[in-house]
Design a protein around this motif. Structure first.
Motif, mmCIF file in Angstrom:
data_model
loop_
_atom_site.group_PDB
_atom_site.id
_atom_site.type_symbol
_atom_site.label_atom_id
_atom_site.label_comp_id
_atom_site.label_asym_id
_atom_site.label_seq_id
_atom_site.Cartn_x
_atom_site.Cartn_y
_atom_site.Cartn_z
ATOM 1 N N LEU A 163 47.076 38.614 32.792
ATOM 2 C CA LEU A 163 45.717 38.526 32.112
ATOM 3 C C LEU A 163 44.544 38.234 33.114
ATOM 4 C CD1 LEU A 163 46.689 36.650 28.993
ATOM 5 C CD2 LEU A 163 46.230 39.217 29.006
ATOM 6 N N TYR A 164 44.756 37.632 33.951
ATOM 7 C CA TYR A 164 43.442 37.096 34.654
ATOM 8 C C TYR A 164 43.323 38.095 35.832
ATOM 9 C CZ TYR A 164 42.558 33.123 31.967
ATOM 10 O OH TYR A 164 42.149 32.186 30.882
ATOM 11 N N ALA A 165 44.482 39.011 36.151
ATOM 12 C CA ALA A 165 44.127 39.957 37.280
ATOM 13 C C ALA A 165 43.590 41.149 36.793
ATOM 14 C CB ALA A 165 45.743 39.933 37.784
ATOM 15 N N ILE A 166 43.378 41.382 35.453
ATOM 16 C CA ILE A 166 42.979 42.462 34.920
ATOM 17 C C ILE A 166 41.484 42.465 34.330
ATOM 18 C CG2 ILE A 166 43.376 44.420 33.424
ATOM 19 C CD1 ILE A 166 46.413 43.550 33.435
ATOM 20 N N GLY A 167 40.534 43.260 35.158
ATOM 21 C CA GLY A 167 39.099 43.172 34.461
ATOM 22 C C GLY A 167 38.170 42.075 34.430
ATOM 23 N N ASN A 168 37.088 42.185 33.983
ATOM 24 C CA ASN A 168 36.193 40.694 34.101
ATOM 25 C C ASN A 168 35.802 40.550 32.722
ATOM 26 O OD1 ASN A 168 34.429 38.934 34.639
ATOM 27 N ND2 ASN A 168 33.473 39.942 36.524
ATOM 28 N N PRO A 169 35.854 39.640 31.889
ATOM 29 C CA PRO A 169 35.333 39.498 30.768
ATOM 30 C C PRO A 169 33.923 39.475 30.649
ATOM 31 C CG PRO A 169 36.488 37.440 31.281
ATOM 32 C CD PRO A 169 36.807 38.613 32.443
ATOM 33 N N VAL A 170 33.385 38.963 31.591
ATOM 34 C CA VAL A 170 31.790 38.849 31.782
ATOM 35 C C VAL A 170 31.235 40.332 31.539
ATOM 36 C CG1 VAL A 170 29.812 38.254 33.183
ATOM 37 C CG2 VAL A 170 31.944 36.821 33.384
ATOM 38 N N ILE A 200 30.067 33.263 34.829
ATOM 39 C CA ILE A 200 31.221 33.090 35.455
ATOM 40 C C ILE A 200 31.805 31.722 35.948
ATOM 41 C CG2 ILE A 200 32.298 33.884 37.799
ATOM 42 C CD1 ILE A 200 30.839 36.544 37.791
ATOM 43 N N ARG A 201 30.541 31.039 36.285
ATOM 44 C CA ARG A 201 30.835 29.419 36.544
ATOM 45 C C ARG A 201 31.390 28.729 35.230
ATOM 46 N NH1 ARG A 201 26.153 28.682 38.342
ATOM 47 N NH2 ARG A 201 26.720 29.123 40.621
ATOM 48 N N ALA A 202 30.712 29.222 34.077
ATOM 49 C CA ALA A 202 30.817 28.522 32.962
ATOM 50 C C ALA A 202 32.216 28.750 32.567
ATOM 51 C CB ALA A 202 29.706 28.728 31.545
ATOM 52 N N ASP A 233 35.061 31.304 38.760
ATOM 53 C CA ASP A 233 34.682 31.345 40.143
ATOM 54 C C ASP A 233 35.630 30.489 41.253
ATOM 55 O OD1 ASP A 233 34.049 28.943 38.542
ATOM 56 O OD2 ASP A 233 32.327 28.403 40.146
ATOM 57 N N GLN A 234 36.610 29.953 40.517
ATOM 58 C CA GLN A 234 37.797 29.136 41.208
ATOM 59 C C GLN A 234 38.949 29.893 41.664
ATOM 60 O OE1 GLN A 234 37.363 25.957 41.865
ATOM 61 N NE2 GLN A 234 35.248 26.026 40.717
ATOM 62 N N PRO A 235 39.392 29.686 42.775
ATOM 63 C CA PRO A 235 40.784 30.453 43.323
ATOM 64 C C PRO A 235 41.756 30.800 42.216
ATOM 65 C CG PRO A 235 40.149 28.771 44.597
ATOM 66 C CD PRO A 235 39.242 28.515 43.713
ATOM 67 N N ILE A 236 42.261 31.666 42.292
ATOM 68 C CA ILE A 236 43.298 32.156 41.196
ATOM 69 C C ILE A 236 44.545 30.855 40.990
ATOM 70 C CG2 ILE A 236 44.986 33.287 42.402
ATOM 71 C CD1 ILE A 236 43.819 34.240 38.940
ATOM 72 N N TYR A 239 45.339 28.765 37.591
ATOM 73 C CA TYR A 239 46.467 28.632 36.891
ATOM 74 C C TYR A 239 46.928 27.079 36.763
ATOM 75 C CZ TYR A 239 51.624 28.708 36.158
ATOM 76 O OH TYR A 239 52.841 28.575 35.733
ATOM 77 N N LEU A 240 46.832 26.313 37.814
ATOM 78 C CA LEU A 240 47.118 24.759 37.553
ATOM 79 C C LEU A 240 46.215 24.261 36.484
ATOM 80 C CD1 LEU A 240 47.597 23.754 41.475
ATOM 81 C CD2 LEU A 240 49.213 24.341 39.608
ATOM 82 N N ARG A 241 45.129 24.467 36.278
ATOM 83 C CA ARG A 241 44.139 24.051 35.325
ATOM 84 C C ARG A 241 44.880 24.426 33.863
ATOM 85 N NH1 ARG A 241 38.021 25.563 35.907
ATOM 86 N NH2 ARG A 241 39.003 27.507 35.325
ATOM 87 N N PHE A 242 45.219 25.737 34.038
ATOM 88 C CA PHE A 242 45.670 26.398 32.641
ATOM 89 C C PHE A 242 46.992 25.608 32.414
ATOM 90 C CE2 PHE A 242 48.741 29.451 31.035
ATOM 91 C CZ PHE A 242 48.097 29.828 29.822
#
Length: 321
Positions: free
Chosen positions: A27-34, A51-53, A57-60, A64-67
């Protein structure tokens, strides 16, 4: 038994961890929801703030770890579109999808098992050929076309059932469900029948095949030699023997009903998870899509475990495996 359950629990944890990684990366490697959430005339500072909100802007690997940590605490992030916890959105729609799948499963078993039993007991007769041909149609006809025909015939033509909506719900065991009211059952019948048609055809073919396999076995001939009636042989010996594989397959298919009820829910405007996940994919609402996939995976794992335990209860030979 305890060792088996613990081993399956560890396997389930490993599966969920692998799925979480695949879902996140996919999911996070495809497109930009912004690009979808902000208007075309948004300034660069607005884009950076968004992007910051969203934490994009964090490394992938940090994302993932936060997720993963948040997921373990039941927090699958807020929806980008609805600005509320994505898991809450899924759980709000889950009861409607569950009752639709349960009703479809009940219809498939109620109609499919007796028809498959008749076809298996009377092979190569007109009844067997008619039932088998009907099951082929259930496999072959597209689900969306079946749904449209049901609406055209029973809702528009005959006016027997409503064409859309969930209808009135009532309280049953503390939950709001369509099973508790006649109006809810009235609205539930057509979408449940549409979802059940493919599974009904599968139950017919599976039951017929199991009956044809069991009837020539020695224990059936021995039961006849003892003087047992044909009805007693079928209801006691044959039915118990074919129950385990049928329950196994149907239990696994129940998970697929939950995951793939999207078409039925869209056709009948059923307020389940299907419409929500389609809208979320179109809008690139990543947290909702991720929450949906993880919830469905968890349900699949839980259903598999329950099915295995039921199989062990029905077939004592598997308890020492």
């Amino acid at each position: 038994m305890v060792t088996y359950v613990l081993r399956r629990a560890l396997q389930a944890m490993a599966v969920l961890l692998a799925v979480s990684l695949v879902v996140f990366m996919g999911l996070y490697a495809i497109g930009n929801p912004v690009d979808i959430l902000l208007p075309d005339d948004a300034t660069e500072s607005e884009r950076v703030a968004a992007i910051r909100a969203l934490g994009l802007d964090q490394p992938i690997w940090t994302q993932y770890l936060r997720f993963l940590v948040n997921a373990l605490h039941g927090d699958l992030s807020n929806s980008f579109v609805y600005n509320m916890p994505s898991i809450d959105l899924i759980l709000q729609r889950l009861p409607a999808t569950l009752e639709l799948a349960l009703a479809a499963l009940f219809i498939a078993l109620l109609i499919g098992a007796p028809l498959g039993l008749i076809a298996g007991l009377k092979p190569n007769t007109w009844m067997d050929k008619t039932i088998t041909t009907g099951s082929i149609l259930g496999f072959s006809l597209p689900n969306f076309w079946q749904g449209l025909m049901l609406i055209l015939i029973f809702a528009v033509g005959l006016g027997w059932f409503p064409a859309s909506g969930r209808g009135q719900t009532g309280s049953l065991f503390g939950a709001q469900t369509s099973f508790a009211t006649l109006d809810g059952l009235h609205h539930l019948f057509l979408p449940a029948l549409n979802l059940a048609l493919f599974k009904m055809a599968m139950v017919i073919r599976l039951t017929r095949a199991q009956v044809r396999e069991v009837m020539p076995m020695d224990f059936v001939r021995f039961a006849r030699a003892k003087g047992l009636t044909e009805r007693r042989i079928i209801t006691t010996h044959v039915a118990k023997t074919i129950a385990a594989p049928i329950i196994t397959v149907i239990g696994l298919e129940f998970g697929s009903m939950l995951a793939f009820a999207v078409v039925t829910e869209s056709i009948f405007a059923w307020p389940g998870m299907g419409k929500l996940i389609i809208d979320s994919i179109v809008r690139l609402d990543r947290p909702v899509v991720a929450a949906y996939l993880l919830v469905i995976t968890t349900l699949f794992v839980a259903i598999n475990l329950v099915v295995d335990l039921l199989y062990m209860a029905l077939d004592p030979r598997t308890r020492d495996i």
